[in-house]
Design an enzyme around this catalytic site. Structure first.
Site, PDB file in Angstrom:
ATOM      1  N   TYR A 147     -40.708 -77.229  22.506  1.00 47.30           N
ATOM      2  CA  TYR A 147     -40.468 -75.976  23.233  1.00 47.30           C
ATOM      3  C   TYR A 147     -41.802 -75.271  23.413  1.00 47.30           C
ATOM      4  O   TYR A 147     -42.363 -74.737  22.458  1.00 47.30           O
ATOM      5  CB  TYR A 147     -39.475 -75.136  22.422  1.00 47.30           C
ATOM      6  CG  TYR A 147     -39.105 -73.766  22.962  1.00 47.30           C
ATOM      7  CD1 TYR A 147     -39.670 -73.211  24.102  1.00 47.30           C
ATOM      8  CD2 TYR A 147     -38.149 -73.014  22.296  1.00 47.30           C
ATOM      9  CE1 TYR A 147     -39.306 -71.963  24.558  1.00 47.30           C
ATOM     10  CE2 TYR A 147     -37.769 -71.752  22.743  1.00 47.30           C
ATOM     11  CZ  TYR A 147     -38.365 -71.231  23.881  1.00 47.30           C
ATOM     12  OH  TYR A 147     -38.008 -69.980  24.312  1.00 47.30           O
ATOM     13  N   LYS A 177     -38.966 -78.373  26.729  1.00 45.45           N
ATOM     14  CA  LYS A 177     -38.518 -77.151  27.389  1.00 45.45           C
ATOM     15  C   LYS A 177     -39.806 -76.405  27.678  1.00 45.45           C
ATOM     16  O   LYS A 177     -40.480 -75.930  26.762  1.00 45.45           O
ATOM     17  CB  LYS A 177     -37.612 -76.349  26.458  1.00 45.45           C
ATOM     18  CG  LYS A 177     -37.378 -74.937  26.906  1.00 45.45           C
ATOM     19  CD  LYS A 177     -36.489 -74.241  25.913  1.00 45.45           C
ATOM     20  CE  LYS A 177     -36.498 -72.741  25.982  1.00 45.45           C
ATOM     21  NZ  LYS A 177     -37.196 -72.081  27.057  1.00 45.45           N
ATOM     22  N   ASP A 204     -37.095 -68.477  34.247  1.00 46.46           N
ATOM     23  CA  ASP A 204     -35.935 -68.379  35.139  1.00 46.46           C
ATOM     24  C   ASP A 204     -36.308 -67.896  36.537  1.00 46.46           C
ATOM     25  O   ASP A 204     -35.758 -68.365  37.532  1.00 46.46           O
ATOM     26  CB  ASP A 204     -34.878 -67.430  34.547  1.00 46.46           C
ATOM     27  CG  ASP A 204     -34.589 -67.680  33.077  1.00 46.46           C
ATOM     28  OD1 ASP A 204     -35.249 -68.554  32.471  1.00 46.46           O
ATOM     29  OD2 ASP A 204     -33.702 -67.011  32.531  1.00 46.46           O
TER      30      ASP A 204
HETATM   31  C1  LIG Z   1     -40.376 -65.222  27.294  1.00 48.70           C
HETATM   32  C2  LIG Z   1     -38.933 -65.615  27.342  1.00 48.70           C
HETATM   33  O1  LIG Z   1     -38.094 -65.048  26.688  1.00 48.70           O
HETATM   34  N1  LIG Z   1     -38.650 -66.625  28.124  1.00 48.70           N
HETATM   35  C3  LIG Z   1     -37.318 -67.075  28.348  1.00 48.70           C
HETATM   36  C4  LIG Z   1     -37.176 -68.500  28.006  1.00 48.70           C
HETATM   37  O2  LIG Z   1     -38.032 -69.247  27.733  1.00 48.70           O
HETATM   38  C5  LIG Z   1     -36.881 -66.864  29.781  1.00 48.70           C
HETATM   39  O3  LIG Z   1     -35.539 -67.245  29.932  1.00 48.70           O
HETATM   40  C6  LIG Z   1     -37.070 -65.431  30.196  1.00 48.70           C
HETATM   41  O4  LIG Z   1     -36.288 -64.596  29.393  1.00 48.70           O
HETATM   42  C7  LIG Z   1     -36.703 -65.228  31.649  1.00 48.70           C
HETATM   43  O5  LIG Z   1     -37.413 -66.109  32.448  1.00 48.70           O
HETATM   44  C8  LIG Z   1     -36.939 -63.802  32.094  1.00 48.70           C
HETATM   45  O6  LIG Z   1     -38.313 -63.532  32.142  1.00 48.70           O
HETATM   46  C1  LIG Z   2     -35.166 -68.649  26.996  1.00 50.55           C
HETATM   47  C2  LIG Z   2     -35.132 -69.574  25.915  1.00 50.55           C
HETATM   48  O1  LIG Z   2     -35.072 -70.724  26.119  1.00 50.55           O
HETATM   49  C3  LIG Z   2     -35.065 -69.048  24.592  1.00 50.55           C
HETATM   50  O2  LIG Z   2     -34.617 -67.933  24.456  1.00 50.55           O
HETATM   51  O3  LIG Z   2     -35.450 -69.718  23.650  1.00 50.55           O
END
Ligand SMILES: CC(=O)N[C@H](C=O)[C@@H](O)[C@H](O)[C@H](O)CO
Ligand SMILES: CC(=O)C(=O)O
EC number: 4.1.3.3
Length: 310
Positions: A147, A177, A204
């Site tokens: 990740y 990821k 996203d």
């Molecule tokens: C930094 C963070 O939380 N990233 C999330 C997942 O990796 C995303 O799903 C974001 O929440 C999303 O892209 C909104 O910025």
């Molecule tokens: C956004 C995501 O993948 C996480 O919340 O870990």
């Protein structure tokens, strides 16, 4: 040729929601909300894959015991209703990560994912690969995903460098990821891709760009409440209907544009989910601050004006 996945193994592809952690108003784990949460995602959003105890789930603010309790309940409640439960098991301590990886295998999670430690940061791809290998070895039969989230960890090891030869060091390795905005690095990962891997995109608001490069799916926080719309984006993309796909992507950009101006973080995000879904998810845990009611109201208003019911 790459070793084929065992027949019971489900590759992580398609739309995956990164879940919030339900807490009580007092800040304890609210385990009884997980069943209704699973039902909300499957019935109202058409989301049948989840990524639990990640960033959105505030895993780094939880104890190992809390993370085990949550992972177990998510797996229990998702059984028969969902297609995949991925459990994030990364911690600052290798020992804790191994403990959680073994636990994920015991509770029959479908896969595990690991974020790089970020207090003592791995200095290069070799150091990061060594850490990931040591975690994976605690659950050698469980599909393993790296990740990558450099904006939070500050670990900027290129994923392309990490992937070189990784399948020999980590036989359970199944992909990444990728929650970074460096699309060149993401693109270069595809030249190293193996048939039983999946590369998922995790920003996203740029999901369509990830798909264009070849992403096998997307993991994200907003799919908790725009899952239904993003399932439509995915099918439009698959049919080559780019105008429709862009229209949905632009809607999320418009929405997050305002949310970010107002200080979008896990606290704000969680409150939005509470208001949209009606679930009792409680406040975030400090140091993440609860969302100010005025901010929540503005964001909810914008959400309702942009996203019609599916
Ligand atoms: C930094 C963070 O939380 N990233 C999330 C997942 O990796 C995303 O799903 C974001 O929440 C999303 O892209 C909104 O910025
Ligand atoms: C956004 C995501 O993948 C996480 O919340 O870990």
């Amino acid at each position: 040729m790459a070793v084929m996945a065992a027949s019971s193994e489900k590759l992580l592809t398609g739309l995956v929601a990164a879940t919030f952690t339900p807490l009580t108003e007092e800040g304890e784990i609210n385990i009884k909300e997980i069943g209704p949460y699973v039902d909300y995602l499957t019935e109202r959003q058409g989301v049948i894959k989840i990524f639990v105890n990640g960033t959105t789930g505030e895993s780094m603010s939880l104890t190992v015991a809390e993370r085990k309790l949550l992972a177990e309940e998510w797996c229990k409640k998702a059984k028969g209703k969902m297609d995949h439960v991925a459990v994030h098991v990364g911690c600052m301590s290798l020992k804790d990560s191994q403990d959680l990886a073994l636990h994920a295998a015991q509770i029959k999670a479908d896969s595990i994912a690991v974020i790089s430690p970020s207090f003592f940061k791995p200095k290069n791809a070799h150091a990061l690969r060594s850490y990931l290998k040591a975690v994976a070895s605690a659950a050698p039969n469980l599909p393993f995903y790296y990740y990558h989230i450099p904006s939070i960890t500050g670990v900027n090891v290129l994923v392309r460098d990490l992937l070189v030869g990784i399948e020999e060091e980590i036989p359970s390795f199944r992909g990444v990821k990728f929650s970074g905005i460096d699309l060149m690095d993401f693109g270069l990962c595809f030249s190293l891709m193996k048939p039983n891997w999946s590369l998922l995109y995790g920003v996203d608001e740029q999901m369509l760009s990830g798909l264009v490069l070849g992403a096998d799916g997307a993991v994200g926080s907003t799919y908790n409440y725009v899952g239904c719309q993003f399932n439509k984006l995915l099918s439009a993309f698959e049919k080559g209907e780019l105008v429709e796909a862009r229209t949905i992507q632009f809607k999320l950009q418009d929405f997050l544009g305002l949310a970010m101006k107002l200080g979008f973080d896990v606290g704000v995000n969680k409150q939005l989910m509470v208001e949209v879904s009606g679930l009792s998810l409680g406040p975030p845990r400090f140091p993440v601050m609860p969302c100010h009611p005025d901010v929540a109201a503005s964001i909810k208003h914008k959400y309702e004006s942009i996203f019609p019911q599916c």
